[in-house]
Design a protein around this motif. Sequence first.
Motif, PDB file in Angstrom:
ATOM      1  N   PHE A  57      44.099  37.716  32.673  1.00 49.64           N
ATOM      2  CA  PHE A  57      42.885  38.214  32.018  1.00 49.64           C
ATOM      3  C   PHE A  57      41.765  37.224  32.287  1.00 49.64           C
ATOM      4  O   PHE A  57      41.750  36.108  31.777  1.00 49.64           O
ATOM      5  CB  PHE A  57      43.140  38.366  30.523  1.00 49.64           C
ATOM      6  N   GLU A  58      40.830  37.623  33.120  1.00 44.69           N
ATOM      7  CA  GLU A  58      39.716  36.740  33.508  1.00 44.69           C
ATOM      8  C   GLU A  58      38.450  37.585  33.586  1.00 44.69           C
ATOM      9  O   GLU A  58      38.498  38.748  34.018  1.00 44.69           O
ATOM     10  CB  GLU A  58      39.986  36.133  34.902  1.00 44.69           C
ATOM     11  N   ASN A  59      37.338  36.993  33.212  1.00 41.02           N
ATOM     12  CA  ASN A  59      36.048  37.635  33.412  1.00 41.02           C
ATOM     13  C   ASN A  59      35.998  39.033  32.784  1.00 41.02           C
ATOM     14  O   ASN A  59      35.402  39.964  33.331  1.00 41.02           O
ATOM     15  CB  ASN A  59      35.794  37.733  34.935  1.00 41.02           C
ATOM     16  N   GLY A  60      36.705  39.203  31.649  1.00 43.69           N
ATOM     17  CA  GLY A  60      36.714  40.494  30.964  1.00 43.69           C
ATOM     18  C   GLY A  60      37.547  41.558  31.669  1.00 43.69           C
ATOM     19  O   GLY A  60      37.515  42.739  31.298  1.00 43.69           O
ATOM     20  N   GLN A  61      38.278  41.168  32.685  1.00 40.97           N
ATOM     21  CA  GLN A  61      39.099  42.140  33.406  1.00 40.97           C
ATOM     22  C   GLN A  61      40.567  41.715  33.381  1.00 40.97           C
ATOM     23  O   GLN A  61      40.874  40.541  33.247  1.00 40.97           O
ATOM     24  CB  GLN A  61      38.661  42.234  34.870  1.00 40.97           C
ATOM     25  N   TYR A 119      37.701  38.406  40.654  1.00 43.47           N
ATOM     26  CA  TYR A 119      36.365  37.863  40.943  1.00 43.47           C
ATOM     27  C   TYR A 119      35.772  38.387  42.258  1.00 43.47           C
ATOM     28  O   TYR A 119      34.574  38.547  42.375  1.00 43.47           O
ATOM     29  CB  TYR A 119      36.412  36.326  40.961  1.00 43.47           C
ATOM     30  N   GLU A 120      36.656  38.631  43.237  1.00 43.85           N
ATOM     31  CA  GLU A 120      36.120  38.961  44.565  1.00 43.85           C
ATOM     32  C   GLU A 120      36.500  40.353  45.040  1.00 43.85           C
ATOM     33  O   GLU A 120      36.067  40.790  46.110  1.00 43.85           O
ATOM     34  CB  GLU A 120      36.639  37.956  45.605  1.00 43.85           C
ATOM     35  N   GLY A 121      37.346  41.042  44.251  1.00 41.53           N
ATOM     36  CA  GLY A 121      37.867  42.329  44.705  1.00 41.53           C
ATOM     37  C   GLY A 121      36.780  43.375  44.865  1.00 41.53           C
ATOM     38  O   GLY A 121      35.871  43.471  44.045  1.00 41.53           O
ATOM     39  N   GLN A 122      36.863  44.123  45.947  1.00 43.75           N
ATOM     40  CA  GLN A 122      35.917  45.216  46.184  1.00 43.75           C
ATOM     41  C   GLN A 122      36.694  46.498  46.394  1.00 43.75           C
ATOM     42  O   GLN A 122      37.915  46.494  46.511  1.00 43.75           O
ATOM     43  CB  GLN A 122      35.067  44.895  47.412  1.00 43.75           C
ATOM     44  N   LYS A 123      35.921  47.591  46.475  1.00 43.04           N
ATOM     45  CA  LYS A 123      36.587  48.870  46.717  1.00 43.04           C
ATOM     46  C   LYS A 123      37.225  48.861  48.105  1.00 43.04           C
ATOM     47  O   LYS A 123      36.616  48.368  49.055  1.00 43.04           O
ATOM     48  CB  LYS A 123      35.561  50.006  46.656  1.00 43.04           C
ATOM     49  N   PRO A 124      38.411  49.441  48.227  1.00 41.59           N
ATOM     50  CA  PRO A 124      38.998  49.534  49.567  1.00 41.59           C
ATOM     51  C   PRO A 124      38.271  50.612  50.368  1.00 41.59           C
ATOM     52  O   PRO A 124      37.624  51.482  49.788  1.00 41.59           O
ATOM     53  CB  PRO A 124      40.444  49.945  49.287  1.00 41.59           C
ATOM     54  N   PRO A 125      38.367  50.557  51.695  1.00 41.99           N
ATOM     55  CA  PRO A 125      37.772  51.641  52.474  1.00 41.99           C
ATOM     56  C   PRO A 125      38.529  52.940  52.210  1.00 41.99           C
ATOM     57  O   PRO A 125      39.718  52.899  51.873  1.00 41.99           O
ATOM     58  CB  PRO A 125      37.963  51.180  53.919  1.00 41.99           C
ATOM     59  N   GLU A 126      37.844  54.040  52.351  1.00 39.26           N
ATOM     60  CA  GLU A 126      38.478  55.337  52.146  1.00 39.26           C
ATOM     61  C   GLU A 126      38.548  56.091  53.457  1.00 39.26           C
ATOM     62  O   GLU A 126      37.785  55.800  54.379  1.00 39.26           O
ATOM     63  CB  GLU A 126      37.643  56.159  51.158  1.00 39.26           C
TER      64      GLU A 126
END
Lengths: 473, 440
Positions: A181-185, A224-231
């Motif tokens: 649990f970090e950064n509210g996530q 912290y760094e995760g982004q949406k994966p390509p679709e």
Amino acid sequence: MHELVEFAVEKALELGADYAEARFEEKNGTELVMKNGNAESLGILADRGIGIRVLVDGGMGFASTNVLTKESVAEAVKKAVKLAKAASKVRNEPIRFSEEDFHEVYYEVKMRKDFRDIPPEEKLELLKKVEEEVKGTGVNVPMRYLMYSDWMWHKIIAHSDGGFVESYIPRVSLTYNLVVFENGQMEQAPFVQRAFSGGLELLEKDEPWKWAVKDVMALKRLIYEGQKPPEGKVDLVISPEVAGIAVHESVGHPYEADRIFGREAAQAGESFVKPDMLGKRIGSDVVTVIEDPTIPNSWGFYLYDDEGVKARPRYLIRNGIINEFLTNREYAYKLGQRSNASARAINYNREPIVRMANTYLAPGDHSFEELIEDIKLGVYMVSFNEWNIDDRRYQQRYIGREAYLIENGEIKHPVRRPILEITTRALWSSVDAVGKEVEFYPGTCGKGEPGQGVPVWMGGAHARLRDIPLRRP
Amino acid sequence: MFDVNEFILKKAKELGFGDVVVLSYETNRRQVRFANNEITIAKNWHERKVELFVEKEKRVASTTITELSEENIERTLKTLLSNMKGMAPKEDYYGIAEGPFEYKDIPETFDKAIVELDEPNEYVERAINAALEEGAKRVAGVLYTDHNKLYLTTSNGVEAFDEGTGIEISVRAFIGDLESGHGTNSVRVLKKFDPESAGRKAGEIARLARNPEQGPEGKFDVIFDPLAFANLLSYMSFMTSAYAAEAGFSFLVNKLGQKVANKIVTLKDIGNLPNGYGTRKFDDEGVPTRETTIIENGTFRTFLLNTSLARKYGTETTANAGLVMPHAWNIVLEPGDYSKEELFSEVKKGIYITNVWYTRFQNYVAGDFSTIPRDGIFLVENGELKPIRNIRVSDNLQRILENIIALGKELYHIHWWEVRTPVSTPYVLVKDVGITRATK
């Protein structure tokens, strides 16, 4: 105990059984749980008994008892024979077993560090080490569930066809569930297991705390760094861990002969694979899937199955072609073959049924860099959480836990929950290259009723899948 | 077996243990498994065993004793004692319930006719024939009969006995490779056993499911058959245990007193449910089982607790021990007021899911999961059913509970291989359920 096992077989034959098998099993071990830093409980495992399986007039009966007296065993034998007789009346064709070569065998797996000599508090130190190392990362991990278990599994199996197998196989395992649990996530690595057949030294050498730290750090980075994966259509590289679950679910299970013939239909399901698919193509040339119980110290290790048949590596898929099913004596007979020693039972009070042991995607000739270097846009899926597959083993889904974007031949930032939802044929046909190094991951494979969770390893080499329709949550 | 219990308690006390729980079982279980319209195996289990829980200075340990000689019992207790030395205390251990308690007989939990039943194969044949009459070609399943005796003795003055029976069947019927249906029937007394109803339902769904087409994806109003919804609630039952919440396996963490479901949702655990497959007179500490409201009109009221966890959180036990891990006995979703026909007529365009399996979570604390419909799946359009296949429910458990918009008025008691904690549930209509499918 040898006498009692032989007595059970003789008694069954005397009462009219055409085939009889008696299996004594004894398990002794320790289980320790640590929850959020608290030593939760100590469990002592001490269980033993005899199971008797018989064929009478083509009907199958099974009975077990944990009262190990001649009287009690005789009573169980009587019940098994009676049940088999009654069952034979509700059959269209009698059950027959394949002819096999049988041996009198004793084997054991040696422990360098025998866990039976080590007090529980020392074993608890392993869990404490995971606690400390996870805390040492400085990452906020508010929920930590850790479990250690070991047991010595002793079996004596005798049957009326002449086989006699005695074995001692020790097993050690460490499992963790970690909530970051970090950064509210919040992200989670649930039920990650490290496990072997052998002594405590194997777990110590494996250093499960390092796996836990790797998971915690990857989840923090994802937050912290995760982004949406390509679709849409991209290339996908799956790790040995993901390849392992995929071969287990979509190759191992559908090639179990009892499933192919419908015996598991009401529980674990049937199979899209039919007997006439032997020799047919299911994947690309680079796909070879092997099932091998004999890998030393593997979690799914055995040398003789519970019907007394000698184990060997089984090539389920060879260069993309369906090569062999997993069989026991009943289904080998139906297929006109010899059994390939897949009959396993989880305890004396369970019947042996067709099971996997250690299933893996065989290595190819690509280094990891070669797998990645010409990918323009893709994803590298390192580990998974949610997964499932339909009961014919055709439509499956794996969701990445640790996963990264691949762009122009380089691994970039983490991506959140890439979803691979694909058919079995499409999955294995899309593989165009396989890595050189094989790794294994432990699991518990569920099947049968009552449920029989057997220890298995799953794994393989890295694999590259081209033009895969990847989804986002 | 109270003599065995007494001996264990006496010896444990002599060795200096504090809290001691001795739970002995004598069980007789029969199984008949069938597939392709024939019996594949018949089994019998007779077992005597003692589950033992001991505590000494906040160190807790447990084991199961199956060899009940006095020598082995003494040896086991000494092994436990020596193993506990050097163990860290469980700092949040707060003891077991203070007995004695009074117990009431629970209706429809014991039937001599099941104990005396010689040969259950006729029920299997009746179920198979009922499915075949509906049009099935292959029928598979399992029948169980159960007879259990339970003897509980604790160091806190409890001595309790319960005896129960049960008979149940699970039937799956097939026409081709892709057309199947499933029905179950689980009861505690023989006169209520209706194997034909399970076979008929399985056969009927298989017949309706003929020639399915690839299903759609997107958000759909979904009618869950009781068999399908019981699966989700059975998984959720684990999440209602305070132990699961502490260990990071529950989406209900930190949600006491909060709204977690639509206001029409009231979810209970009923340990003393007449004719319930999980019903017992007392929990593992001897506390009389009872009805506990977990979710009341959409609001989360309580986790399931044993005495130690209840004391830790300053409340009362819910009679769900499990000494280490509290667990549900019979989960019950309170019914609504829709007839089955009214429920289906509510759906202009949606999906009817008759069964699911392989429910797996991406994240337990968030509640994200997927599960796979198996057996008949149908598009529902203006009251008509059109068979489909190859879809997956991909959603979040709390969102599913919040999106329940209608409940049938009849309850169905479900217990089978995929639904291990028995669940009583009506037909359930959920709006905007996420549906996905493989596109390659």
